[in-house]
Design a protein around this motif. Structure first.
Motif, PDB file in Angstrom:
ATOM      1  N   PHE A 103       0.847  -1.054   0.066  1.00  0.00           N
ATOM      2  CA  PHE A 103      -0.001   0.030  -0.047  1.00  0.00           C
ATOM      3  C   PHE A 103       0.876   1.083   0.093  1.00  0.00           C
ATOM      4  O   PHE A 103       1.581   1.378   0.767  1.00  0.00           O
ATOM      5  N   VAL A 104       1.002   2.063  -0.985  1.00  0.00           N
ATOM      6  CA  VAL A 104       1.637   3.118  -1.362  1.00  0.00           C
ATOM      7  C   VAL A 104       1.127   4.453  -1.249  1.00  0.00           C
ATOM      8  O   VAL A 104      -0.016   4.559  -2.141  1.00  0.00           O
ATOM      9  N   ASP A 105       1.197   5.318  -0.493  1.00  0.00           N
ATOM     10  CA  ASP A 105       0.914   6.815  -0.469  1.00  0.00           C
ATOM     11  C   ASP A 105       1.102   7.424  -1.910  1.00  0.00           C
ATOM     12  O   ASP A 105       2.059   7.483  -2.307  1.00  0.00           O
ATOM     13  N   ALA A 106      -0.163   8.041  -2.346  1.00  0.00           N
ATOM     14  CA  ALA A 106      -0.111   8.878  -3.599  1.00  0.00           C
ATOM     15  C   ALA A 106       0.831   9.943  -3.560  1.00  0.00           C
ATOM     16  O   ALA A 106       1.231  10.687  -4.655  1.00  0.00           O
ATOM     17  N   HIS A 107       1.120  10.561  -2.305  1.00  0.00           N
ATOM     18  CA  HIS A 107       1.877  11.564  -2.162  1.00  0.00           C
ATOM     19  C   HIS A 107       3.338  11.543  -2.746  1.00  0.00           C
ATOM     20  O   HIS A 107       3.682  12.293  -3.211  1.00  0.00           O
ATOM     21  N   TYR A 108       3.657  10.374  -2.679  1.00  0.00           N
ATOM     22  CA  TYR A 108       5.316  10.064  -3.230  1.00  0.00           C
ATOM     23  C   TYR A 108       5.226  10.138  -4.661  1.00  0.00           C
ATOM     24  O   TYR A 108       6.257  10.424  -5.540  1.00  0.00           O
TER      25      TYR A 108
END
Length: 879
Positions: free
Chosen positions: A638-643
């Motif tokens: 699960f990867v934050d869209a912020h990156y």
């Protein structure tokens, strides 16, 4: 001479103590004399046993003396003590009767012989060691009297004191007989009662008479009445005076001082003088009583006059109270009438105020469905937001009025708690994102999905608390948490908390927070707006639901509003439970630690082995040196869209994701809605997970990431901006919102009944957009005519209208339907927001209820329930 009741009572108590003390002293003397006399006979001390107490009788007197002293000291109120003393006294009487029986029947049993340890001669012969029959009889009567004196009944005490008179008189007669040298006259078969026995018997009888000074005839001597005072003066004189005079006269005659005639004359004269002295003493007492009576008479007359004056004043006060009571009754009736009128006024004003406002909002919603220029759309959005704020203020005022009147009722029904909390988050997330706030919800996975409570009021409280948190927070985050705090098999205790990083408050502000029309700081009202009713209403609602609510806050650091409720469990299986996925590992690469913590908790509950980190660089380092367990495991990340949206990290993030895409199935964690293009999918993303997290979407993401499905989910924010991907990266770009003005082809016929033309127009516009061709009517009579003229698929009925309201029109239509057997769905479409409005609509025969302002989604939901064929045909046409 005056005496108050309190003073008389005090004197009586003092006299009781004096008489009781006399009884104790006499009893102690009896014990002493009896013990010494018995010891003298037993050990041969003394010249002649005839001059001493009989041994058995002496023992009786010792026990009787102790018993009398005990009765006097402790006044024997306990039943057990009464029974013990009565048993002792009865036993003494029984022994005395056995001795007396020996003299009468001369049976073989001889108590005197047993006491002396030797056989005494028969009762017909003289023996100094045998108890006299007269003594035995007196002791028997003493024992009977003492057993009666232990009772608390006046009759028993009085009878016991009367029984004592006989042995008392016998003892006096015996003492007189010895005084006049006639003691042989008190003998039975040459066994006389000795003088010491008579003396001790006299003291014992007198002590027993006085042992209960507050009861029976002894009360006549010990009380503080006038008769008792006179009795205490005359009784000793009348008892001991003649005895002393007779003794002196006889003594002088025996001494040869004068003859028997002179002795008789002197005795008569002395007794006459004694009697005259008694009369003089009595007359003096009577004179004092007359003086006291006259004083008391004057006092009574004065008290009577004072009492009559007080009665007159009380009559005046009573008359005034009756007038006041009548005025209070009229005031109460007027207050009840005013309260009823107020409720009716609030109901009417609810409709009159909300109706035009709802019309405005309806037109605004219809305008937003058109393809408007950007500037015009901004103006319309401002109008919509202002109208919604105004409508919230009206609803707060109506709720506060209902709470003050006590007309608001909590309705407990089964509902889905998870869906309720997630729905609150769904409603408030756009508002938080618009301010640049991170908005999160965390629902303990262990909570039951279905519980029993008031869903509407719980949603209202959560919306108020979370809405306030967003309003008073300029940067940071707002979080809604729901945890299990305890419970049992029948109910679960839930803790709801709303945390923010806003302005906070001081302790003084916190104490004033839940008061109506009050905000923590007066300047806050000017800066943020609001009536100050929301928190007061929320607190009362929570208390009505049996819970508690409070806040922890630090100035300029933020606040945490919390409430605890006990909700009953619903006995049914949870629908959203899934099998544990043991062996699957999950990576949580999210910047915010709260989001990371919540997502890790969800994954851990469903059986994942969770590795949490705060950057993609940490992800790369984690797989640079993989261990044996990681090498063979399947991974989901699960990867934050912020990156992907941050320009500084964009290139490195894309590189790391492309590198890891072969090992890990990624899920994009974002705050926005939109669609993923192929560039984003090439980075390894299988699906998106939108915050705040909904459990159903979360489970769908798990399935999608493991290859079961790959749904296309939106990635646009609330203002119409879209997340676009360029060269393997992602950025935010503006997007023009266009809904178009085309309408769905009509597939059904509906009737809109409303007396307000604006509301009719709004409803028609929204229904036509959903494929429903509409006719209109302005009151109930017109609605009935339209119903008879055409066949409608659904009727939307307002409640408050002229000529005939919606309730009456619905009842008339239901009566007409009984003839045909048909049934047309009737949905209430009303601005009434008071408690019980929905129930009143359903009771009138309506099928459903929609409170204005009406949205297209609410209408679509109602049509799906009551006219599904219109929706199905529309869907087919759209294909």
């Amino acid at each position: 001479m005056q005496a108050t009741p309190d003073l008389l009572e005090s004197k009586s108590r003092k006299m009781f103590r004096v008489v009781g003390l006399q009884s104790i002293i006499l009893s102690v003397l009896v014990v002493v004399f009896g013990a010494f006399s018995y010891a003298g006979v037993a050990f041969g001390v003394g010249s002649d046993p005839v001059d001493n107490l009989a041994p058995t009788t002496g023992l009786f007197f010792v026990v009787l003396g102790l018993t009398t002293a005990f009765i006097t000291c402790f006044s024997v109120s306990d039943k057990t003590e009464q029974q013990i003393l009565a048993s002792v006294a009865s036993g003494i009487a029984l022994v005395a009767l056995l001795i007396l029986g020996k003299q009468v029947a001369d049976y073989s049993f001889d108590l005197d012989s047993i006491v002396w340890g030797q056989t005494l001669p028969p009762v017909t012969e003289f023996s100094p060691f045998r108890t006299s029959p007269t003594t035995a009889g007196c002791v028997a009567m003493l024992g009977i009297a003492l057993s009666l004196l232990t009772s608390d009944r006046d009759r028993s005490i009085r009878f016991g004191q009367l029984v004592l008179c006989l042995p008392l008189l016998i003892s006096i007669f015996v003492m007189l007989g010895f005084s006049f040298q006639a003691h042989l006259y008190v003998s039975v078969e040459q066994m006389p009662m000795t003088l010491p026995t008579a003396r001790v018997l006299f003291m014992m009888c007198l002590a027993a008479c006085l042992c209960r000074p507050d009861r029976g005839y002894a009360w006549l001597i010990a009380s503080d009445t006038a008769g008792s005072a006179m009795l205490r003066r005359l009784l000793p004189l009348s008892m001991f005076g003649p005895m002393a005079i007779s003794f002196l006269c006889v003594y002088g005659e025996h001494s040869g001082w004068y003859s028997a005639d002179v002795s008789c004359a002197l005795m008569s004269a002395a007794i006459s003088g004694l009697f005259s002295a008694s009369l003089l003493l009595s007359s003096s007492s009577v004179r004092q009583l007359d003086h006291l009576r006259a004083s008391l008479k004057d006092r009574v007359e004065q008290l009577t006059r004072d009492h009559q004056e007080q009665l007159r004043k009380l009559a005046e006060i009573n008359h005034d109270l009756e007038n006041l009571s009548e005025q209070t009754k009229r005031g109460r009736d007027q207050a009840l009438e005013a309260s009823s009128m107020k409720s009716e006024f609030v109901s009417k004003m609810s409709n009159e105020i909300r109706t035009p406002m709802i019309g405005v909002l309806g037109i605004v919603e219809a305008m937003l469905r058109l393809d408007l220029p950007k500037r015009i759309r901004e103006y319309v959005l401002v109008i919509r937001d202002a109208g919604r704020s105004f409508l919230l203020i009206i609803n707060d005022i109506l709720d506060f009025s209902s709470l003050e009147e006590g007309t608001l009722v909590i309705q407990n029904k089964p509902f889905d708690l998870v869906q309720l909390v997630e729905g609150v988050g769904e409603l408030l997330a756009p508002q938080a994102h618009k301010k640049g706030l991170l908005f999160l919800t965390y629902i303990d996975p262990a909570i039951p999905e279905s519980v029993v409570g008031d869903e509407v009021r719980l949603r209202q409280v959560l919306l108020n608390l979370a809405g306030n948190a967003i309003k008073f927070t300029e940067k940071g985050r707002v979080t809604i948490r729901v945890n299990v705090a305890g419970g049992s098999d029948r109910e679960v205790q839930m803790r709801f908390s709303v945390e923010d990083t806003g302005i906070g408050m001081t302790e003084d502000e916190r104490r004033r927070l839940f008061q109506p029309f009050v905000q923590a700081d007066g300047s806050i009202n000017r800066k943020y707006g609001g009536t100050g009713l929301g928190l007061s209403i929320s607190k009362k609602l929570v208390e009505m639901m049996g819970g508690e609510v409070d806040v922890h806050a630090v100035k300029d650091k933020g606040s945490t509003f919390w409430m605890i409720l006990n909700l009953a469990r619903v006995r049914k299986p949870d629908a959203l439970r899934t099998k544990p996925r043991h062996g699957t590992r999950a990576l949580v690469v999210v910047r915010d630690h709260h989001s990371r913590e919540f997502l890790a908790s969800y994954l851990d509950y469903f059986g994942f082995v969770v590795v949490a980190m705060n950057s993609l660089t940490a992800l790369e380092q984690h797989f640079a040196e993989p261990d044996e367990e990681d090498a063979g495991a399947s991974w989901i990340g699960f990867v934050d869209a912020h990156y992907l949206s941050n320009a500084e990290d964009r290139e490195d993030s894309a590189r790391i994701l492309r590198q890891m895409s072969s090992k890990i199935g990624f899920v994009l964690v974002t705050e926005y809605e939109g669609t993923m293009d192929n560039t984003i999918r090439k980075l390894g993303f299988k699906s998106t997970l939108r915050c705040p997290i909904r459990r159903s979407e979360f489970l769908a993401c798990l399935d999608s990431a493991t290859g079961r499905s790959a749904p296309s989910l939106g990635l646009t924010d609330s203002s119409g901006r879209q997340l676009e991907a360029t060269d393997g990266s992602m950025s935010l770009t503006g997007m023009h919102e266009s809904t178009g003005s085309s309408q769905t082809p009509a597939r059904g016929l509906g009737l809109v009944v409303d007396d307000n033309s604006i509301n009719r127009h709004v409803a028609v516009v929204l229904l036509e957009g959903l494929g429903i061709r509409c006719h209109t009517a302005s009151n109930g009579l017109q609605a009935i005519r339209e119903y008879n003229a055409r066949k409608y698929d659904v009727i939307f009925m307002d409640c408050q209208m002229p000529e005939m309201d919606g309730y009456q029109a619905t009842k008339q239509i239901r009566l007409l339907e009984k003839r045909t057997g048909a049934h047309i769905p009737i949905v209430a479409l009303t601005a009434h927001a008071l408690e019980g409005s929905r129930e009143a609509c359903l009771a009138a025969g309506m099928d459903d209820y929609i409170s204005k302002p009406v949205s297209a989604e609410a209408l679509k939901s109602v049509l799906a329930r009551w006219a599904p064929h219109t929706q199905d045909s529309s869907a087919e046409e759209g294909k």
